[in-house]
Design a protein around this motif. Structure first.
Motif, PDB file in Angstrom:
ATOM      1  N   ALA A 116       0.832  -1.209   0.000  1.00 54.43           N
ATOM      2  CA  ALA A 116       0.000   0.000   0.000  1.00 54.43           C
ATOM      3  C   ALA A 116       0.864   1.256   0.000  1.00 54.43           C
ATOM      4  O   ALA A 116       0.589   2.214  -0.732  1.00 54.43           O
ATOM      5  N   LEU A 117       1.929   1.260   0.813  1.00 58.95           N
ATOM      6  CA  LEU A 117       2.786   2.445   0.914  1.00 58.95           C
ATOM      7  C   LEU A 117       3.559   2.713  -0.368  1.00 58.95           C
ATOM      8  O   LEU A 117       4.035   3.832  -0.586  1.00 58.95           O
ATOM      9  N   ALA A 118       3.700   1.700  -1.231  1.00 61.75           N
ATOM     10  CA  ALA A 118       4.371   1.894  -2.515  1.00 61.75           C
ATOM     11  C   ALA A 118       3.492   2.645  -3.507  1.00 61.75           C
ATOM     12  O   ALA A 118       3.986   3.110  -4.539  1.00 61.75           O
ATOM     13  N   CYS A 119       2.207   2.759  -3.213  1.00 60.39           N
ATOM     14  CA  CYS A 119       1.290   3.492  -4.090  1.00 60.39           C
ATOM     15  C   CYS A 119       1.425   4.996  -3.832  1.00 60.39           C
ATOM     16  O   CYS A 119       1.963   5.419  -2.815  1.00 60.39           O
ATOM     17  N   ASP A 120       0.918   5.793  -4.751  1.00 57.30           N
ATOM     18  CA  ASP A 120       1.104   7.240  -4.665  1.00 57.30           C
ATOM     19  C   ASP A 120       0.201   7.887  -3.618  1.00 57.30           C
ATOM     20  O   ASP A 120       0.610   8.810  -2.913  1.00 57.30           O
ATOM     21  N   ILE A 121      -1.039   7.433  -3.543  1.00 54.43           N
ATOM     22  CA  ILE A 121      -2.012   7.979  -2.597  1.00 54.43           C
ATOM     23  C   ILE A 121      -2.709   6.806  -1.927  1.00 54.43           C
ATOM     24  O   ILE A 121      -3.190   5.897  -2.601  1.00 54.43           O
ATOM     25  N   VAL A 122      -2.760   6.836  -0.593  1.00 55.70           N
ATOM     26  CA  VAL A 122      -3.404   5.754   0.151  1.00 55.70           C
ATOM     27  C   VAL A 122      -4.654   6.289   0.836  1.00 55.70           C
ATOM     28  O   VAL A 122      -4.583   7.218   1.653  1.00 55.70           O
ATOM     29  N   LEU A 123      -5.804   5.697   0.493  1.00 58.68           N
ATOM     30  CA  LEU A 123      -7.051   5.924   1.211  1.00 58.68           C
ATOM     31  C   LEU A 123      -7.325   4.684   2.046  1.00 58.68           C
ATOM     32  O   LEU A 123      -7.127   3.559   1.577  1.00 58.68           O
ATOM     33  N   ALA A 124      -7.796   4.861   3.265  1.00 53.91           N
ATOM     34  CA  ALA A 124      -8.060   3.716   4.127  1.00 53.91           C
ATOM     35  C   ALA A 124      -9.365   3.923   4.883  1.00 53.91           C
ATOM     36  O   ALA A 124      -9.696   5.046   5.274  1.00 53.91           O
ATOM     37  N   SER A 125     -10.104   2.850   5.080  1.00 51.61           N
ATOM     38  CA  SER A 125     -11.322   2.917   5.877  1.00 51.61           C
ATOM     39  C   SER A 125     -10.963   3.135   7.344  1.00 51.61           C
ATOM     40  O   SER A 125      -9.833   2.883   7.776  1.00 51.61           O
ATOM     41  N   LYS A 152       8.443   8.658   5.300  1.00 51.50           N
ATOM     42  CA  LYS A 152       7.093   9.189   5.453  1.00 51.50           C
ATOM     43  C   LYS A 152       6.810   9.715   6.858  1.00 51.50           C
ATOM     44  O   LYS A 152       6.100  10.710   7.022  1.00 51.50           O
ATOM     45  N   ILE A 153       7.344   9.045   7.888  1.00 48.95           N
ATOM     46  CA  ILE A 153       6.939   9.407   9.250  1.00 48.95           C
ATOM     47  C   ILE A 153       8.106   9.686  10.182  1.00 48.95           C
ATOM     48  O   ILE A 153       7.895   9.959  11.368  1.00 48.95           O
ATOM     49  N   GLY A 154       9.352   9.628   9.686  1.00 46.82           N
ATOM     50  CA  GLY A 154      10.503   9.923  10.533  1.00 46.82           C
ATOM     51  C   GLY A 154      11.061   8.682  11.197  1.00 46.82           C
ATOM     52  O   GLY A 154      10.397   7.661  11.335  1.00 46.82           O
ATOM     53  N   MET A 155      12.299   8.789  11.654  1.00 47.19           N
ATOM     54  CA  MET A 155      13.011   7.630  12.155  1.00 47.19           C
ATOM     55  C   MET A 155      12.445   7.097  13.470  1.00 47.19           C
ATOM     56  O   MET A 155      12.360   5.880  13.666  1.00 47.19           O
ATOM     57  N   ALA A 156      12.047   7.979  14.383  1.00 44.47           N
ATOM     58  CA  ALA A 156      11.566   7.512  15.689  1.00 44.47           C
ATOM     59  C   ALA A 156      10.324   6.642  15.543  1.00 44.47           C
ATOM     60  O   ALA A 156      10.235   5.550  16.119  1.00 44.47           O
ATOM     61  N   ALA A 170      -5.808   3.294  11.098  1.00 46.97           N
ATOM     62  CA  ALA A 170      -5.799   4.190   9.950  1.00 46.97           C
ATOM     63  C   ALA A 170      -5.894   5.654  10.351  1.00 46.97           C
ATOM     64  O   ALA A 170      -5.248   6.516   9.750  1.00 46.97           O
ATOM     65  N   GLU A 171      -6.690   5.952  11.384  1.00 51.90           N
ATOM     66  CA  GLU A 171      -6.844   7.346  11.808  1.00 51.90           C
ATOM     67  C   GLU A 171      -5.507   7.926  12.270  1.00 51.90           C
ATOM     68  O   GLU A 171      -5.145   9.051  11.918  1.00 51.90           O
ATOM     69  N   LYS A 172      -4.740   7.138  13.031  1.00 52.80           N
ATOM     70  CA  LYS A 172      -3.434   7.612  13.478  1.00 52.80           C
ATOM     71  C   LYS A 172      -2.450   7.637  12.312  1.00 52.80           C
ATOM     72  O   LYS A 172      -1.577   8.518  12.247  1.00 52.80           O
ATOM     73  N   TRP A 176      -0.189  10.837  11.390  1.00 54.35           N
ATOM     74  CA  TRP A 176       1.262  10.754  11.292  1.00 54.35           C
ATOM     75  C   TRP A 176       1.785  11.081   9.898  1.00 54.35           C
ATOM     76  O   TRP A 176       2.983  11.263   9.721  1.00 54.35           O
ATOM     77  N   GLY A 177       0.915  11.138   8.897  1.00 50.04           N
ATOM     78  CA  GLY A 177       1.358  11.398   7.534  1.00 50.04           C
ATOM     79  C   GLY A 177       1.795  10.157   6.789  1.00 50.04           C
ATOM     80  O   GLY A 177       2.424  10.251   5.731  1.00 50.04           O
ATOM     81  N   LEU A 178       1.442   8.975   7.302  1.00 53.56           N
ATOM     82  CA  LEU A 178       1.798   7.740   6.612  1.00 53.56           C
ATOM     83  C   LEU A 178       0.904   7.509   5.407  1.00 53.56           C
ATOM     84  O   LEU A 178       1.344   6.955   4.397  1.00 53.56           O
ATOM     85  N   ILE A 179      -0.366   7.933   5.507  1.00 52.09           N
ATOM     86  CA  ILE A 179      -1.322   7.781   4.412  1.00 52.09           C
ATOM     87  C   ILE A 179      -1.970   9.127   4.135  1.00 52.09           C
ATOM     88  O   ILE A 179      -1.869  10.063   4.929  1.00 52.09           O
TER      89      ILE A 179
END
Length: 264
Positions: A116-125, A152-156, A170-172, A176-179
């Protein structure tokens, strides 16, 4: 039953992972079917958007461990599986010359999360989750996981997700900017499908060549110096300035009307 479903709706292609009883986990035969479907997308210039999704209650649970030739106490060459199947898949998705949307419902785990993360835009329920499950069986994130997560979200946060193998709702993941977006489907079970279709239709109406170059330029920025990136922007802008869609965009702006992009 085919393990991959392929469909077309005008300029929008949809690939559905189709092993719902196994949460769409990968087998070698599923990889082969997916490769064939991607070849259809790569060889059809009329396709301007690709949607990747999963059948049933999950997106993809990663590799089906039952499909591996595993013998207790024996060595297993997972590198061969990754080199022949997962790595080519991730590279092909990244290199597609059109926007790729991942529409994620339910679990996206292991290689399925990184697919999923390899795709350009991720939508999630709202019910979706992302899980780097590898450490639970003595492995590290593959399929680009160790690259996508820190970018996408930083090393930590990347380190925590990879080492602790905690489920990320998915909400988090959106916070976090993952999706790109978590779609609230608690009252409307079709909300994710509607959002996906609307986004795909919008992107299919946009200047496809420009979108492809945006993808390339943003990813190149991760390893380019500023002078290299400025030169890349110049070269790409020069090419786009000679495109039909640029001329149409300018004419539409001057004529105060909606542009009619063709992807050329």
């Amino acid at each position: 039953m085919p393990e991959i479903l392929f469909s077309r709706n005008d300029a929008i292609a949809t690939i559905t992972l189709n092993r719902p009883d196994k949460l769409n986990s990968f087998t070698r035969s599923m990889h082969a079917e997916l490769s064939t479907a991607l070849s259809q997308v790569e060889n059809d210039p009329s396709i301007r958007v690709l949607v990747l999704t999963g059948a049933g209650r999950g997106f993809c649970a990663g590799q089906d461990l039952a499909d591996l030739s595993f013998t207790p106490g024996a060595m297993t060459d997972l590198g061969e599986l990754i080199d022949s199947h997962f790595n080519p898949l991730i590279r092909r998705l990244q290199d597609l010359p059109m926007p790729v949307i991942a529409s994620v419902r339910g679990a996206a785990a292991g290689a399925g999360a990184n697919l999923a993360l390899a795709c350009d835009i991720v939508l999630a329920s709202h019910s979706a989750s992302f899980l780097q499950a590898f450490a639970k069986i003595g492995l590290l994130p593959d399929s680009g996981g160790t690259w996508f997560l820190p970018q996408k979200i930083g090393m930590a946060r990347a380190m925590g997700l990879a080492m602790l193998a905690d489920k990320l709702p998915a909400e988090k993941a959106e916070q976090w900017g993952l999706i790109w977006k978590c779609v609230d489907d608690r009252e409307d079970k079709d909300a994710l499908d509607k959002e996906t279709q609307a986004l795909a239709a919008h992107l299919a109406s946009q200047p496809t060549k420009a979108l492809a170059m945006i993808k390339h330029a943003l990813r190149a920025s991760l390893h380019n110096t500023l002078p290299q990136q400025l030169a890349l922007e110049r070269d790409m802008q020069r090419e786009l300035g000679n495109s039909h869609d640029y001329a149409e965009g300018v004419n539409a702006f001057l004529e105060k009307r909606a542009p009619r992009f063709t992807g050329d």
